[in-house]
Design a protein around this motif. Structure first.
Motif, mmCIF file in Angstrom:
data_model
loop_
_atom_site.group_PDB
_atom_site.id
_atom_site.type_symbol
_atom_site.label_atom_id
_atom_site.label_comp_id
_atom_site.label_asym_id
_atom_site.label_seq_id
_atom_site.Cartn_x
_atom_site.Cartn_y
_atom_site.Cartn_z
ATOM 1 N N THR A 23 0.885 -1.151 0.162
ATOM 2 C CA THR A 23 0.183 0.136 0.042
ATOM 3 C C THR A 23 0.659 1.112 0.483
ATOM 4 O O THR A 23 2.115 1.388 0.863
ATOM 5 N N ARG B 153 -1.706 6.906 -0.737
ATOM 6 C CA ARG B 153 -3.209 6.853 -0.956
ATOM 7 C C ARG B 153 -4.205 6.174 -0.935
ATOM 8 O O ARG B 153 -5.366 5.956 -0.931
ATOM 9 N N ASP B 154 -3.310 4.709 -0.449
ATOM 10 C CA ASP B 154 -5.210 3.949 0.745
ATOM 11 C C ASP B 154 -5.562 4.187 1.435
ATOM 12 O O ASP B 154 -3.787 4.604 2.507
ATOM 13 N N THR B 155 -6.298 3.751 2.173
ATOM 14 C CA THR B 155 -6.877 4.477 3.003
ATOM 15 C C THR B 155 -7.883 3.570 3.483
ATOM 16 O O THR B 155 -8.086 2.169 3.069
ATOM 17 N N GLN C 127 -10.232 3.317 7.356
ATOM 18 C CA GLN C 127 -10.749 3.826 9.330
ATOM 19 C C GLN C 127 -10.291 3.426 10.162
ATOM 20 O O GLN C 127 -9.937 2.053 10.746
ATOM 21 N N THR D 173 -1.317 9.733 7.879
ATOM 22 C CA THR D 173 -0.678 9.100 7.544
ATOM 23 C C THR D 173 1.008 7.650 7.792
ATOM 24 O O THR D 173 1.615 8.340 8.591
ATOM 25 N N THR E 139 -3.142 5.647 5.274
ATOM 26 C CA THR E 139 -3.617 5.661 5.820
ATOM 27 C C THR E 139 -4.535 6.202 6.091
ATOM 28 O O THR E 139 -5.918 5.558 5.558
ATOM 29 N N ILE E 140 -5.189 6.423 7.991
ATOM 30 C CA ILE E 140 -5.458 5.984 8.614
ATOM 31 C C ILE E 140 -7.077 6.914 8.688
ATOM 32 O O ILE E 140 -6.132 8.480 9.215
ATOM 33 N N GLU E 141 -7.996 6.949 8.351
ATOM 34 C CA GLU E 141 -8.755 8.130 8.681
ATOM 35 C C GLU E 141 -9.705 8.333 9.736
ATOM 36 O O GLU E 141 -9.973 7.298 10.470
#
Length: 434
Positions: free
Chosen positions: A288, A291-293, A295, A349, A369-371
């Motif tokens: 990854t 750009r890969d996310t 939650q 990120t 990347t953690i949202e």
């Protein structure tokens, strides 16, 4: 005459409105069992255990289970705190009845699993898991509320060994970071018991944690204002974080003390929650990038294709995820497939590596990347939950300090702290009867 009566009526109305959301009575005395990682890497369990002991007259507590602590914790730490409670008990009994005897508390203190469950989510029964089963199977219409302050490993073991108890227990779990430590147990429960009555409190509880730089009596000044000089338990409290209150597990107790615990959607000191139909599981089969996310609090899986090894059993730990300055073990899944699971409460990120000592394994170095949203985007890989699975409220206005749903606890924090502070004083003064 009308003017003379009008002012008192206004005052009465103002009083009623001001107390409309005060602590509410509990319909029936709750049965509880506490599963705690006390004595491990986080001292806030000791602080919350003191909170329980001071309020232990309010519950029918049927078990104190030492569950995976990822440190030196075991049931001896619970027993040590019961010994301290015994010294303070004469003062407590001057103010309230029904405090449990130290002998009784010792009899219900049980040892759970040491360390996390393997990939399948369960292993062999423990004293703690067997006690959960025994308590759950009691011939009573009252449900058993299992308050989990650490990993779900002993709960998962109990459910595996006795699936019938799923309809008799209700779980309030302080999740968040505990999810990553006990990820296999969580996955087992949600895959096999999606209809379990569950409060998955990932972030709501976080607003109860004090802000240490604030010296008021509800935060950094809590110990000096309320606890210092208050009995043996008060003296012991200073041993944890220098008396600075963290209390991350305490909302589970507060929830049981304020209103009807069968309704997680209500307002309560321990938070207000909403029903979920799924929780997120994000699966990647590639290296990854930023750009890969995924939650926050989701289950994240990386699947890697590597050497076929017939000499390695499925479920063997053989790869390592290095992320956020921590290392997590991954598994061989057979036919050259490798997998590692992860969960986090940190957003943004994060760089990571996946490595192995297996010759020919394709080592990875990437980003994720953690949202800050849960459950967030719905994917086909998500876990389905039943009609009784609750978690943090998603409304933006209920975020506090960037923590989802945390305002539902924060709004009552001062009330709960002051109530606890008054009870601490019971250990100091003996001239007031209740």
């Amino acid at each position: 005459m009308r003017k003379k009566r009008f002012l008192p009526m206004l005052l009465l109305l103002a009083f009623s409105v001001g107390h409309a959301f005060a602590q509410k009575p509990v319909p029936e005395r709750p049965r509880i069992l506490i599963s705690t990682d006390i004595g491990g890497t986080d001292p806030d369990d000791n602080q919350s255990m003191m909170h329980y002991l001071l309020y232990s007259n309010e519950f029918d507590c049927e078990g104190l289970v030492s569950s995976p602590s990822f440190g030196d914790g075991d049931k001896s730490e619970i027993l040590r705190m019961i010994d301290i409670y015994e010294e303070d008990l004469p003062k407590l009994k001057q103010h309230a009845r029904r405090y449990p005897s130290p002998e009784y508390l010792r009899s219900i203190t049980k040892q759970g699993r040491h360390g996390a469950a393997p990939l399948v989510g369960y292993s062999t029964p423990t004293e703690g898991s067997e006690w959960i089963v025994r308590c759950a199977r009691k011939n009573t219409a009252r449900p058993l509320y299992v308050l989990v302050w650490g990993g779900l490993d002993d709960v998962a073991q109990a459910l595996h060994d006795a699936p019938d108890i799923a309809r008799k227990i209700r779980v309030y779990w302080i999740g968040g970071p505990n999810k990553k430590w006990g990820i296999n147990a969580y996955v087992y429960i949600i895959e096999h018991f999606p209809d379990l009555w569950m409060i998955e409190n990932n972030s709501t509880y976080r607003s109860f944690i004090a802000k240490y730089k604030q010296d008021d009596r509800w935060n950094g000044g809590f110990y000096d204002h309320y606890v210092k000089g208050c009995g043996f338990l008060g003296e012991d409290f200073f041993n944890y974080l220098g008396g600075k209150p963290k209390l991350g597990d305490t909302p589970s107790l507060l929830y049981m003390m304020d209103g009807d615990p069968s309704d997680p959607c209500r307002e309560s000191w321990g938070g207000s929650f909403e029903k979920y139909s799924y929780t997120p599981r994000v699966v990647f089969s590639h290296q990854t990038t930023a750009r890969d996310t995924a939650q926050i609090y989701s289950i994240i899986e990386w699947h890697v294709k590597g050497p076929v090894r017939k000499d390695i059993p499925v479920g063997t730990e053989c790869i390592t995820l290095d992320i956020a300055r921590q290392k997590w073990q991954g598994y061989y899944m057979g036919d050259g497939n490798y997998m590692v699971k992860y969960s986090t409460y940190k957003v943004g990120t994060q760089p990571y590596t996946i490595t192995s000592d297996i010759k020919g394994f394709p080592q990875q170095q990437g980003f994720i990347t953690i949202e800050n949203v849960f459950p967030g985007k719905h994917r086909s890989t998500d876990y389905r939950t039943g009609a009784q699975w609750y978690s943090d409220k998603v409304a933006p206005e209920l975020f506090y300090d960037n923590n989802q749903g945390a305002m539902t606890v924060y709004k009552w924090r001062k009330d709960a702290i002051e109530d606890w502070g008054k009870r601490c004083q019971w250990l100091k003064y003996t001239d007031i009867k209740k």
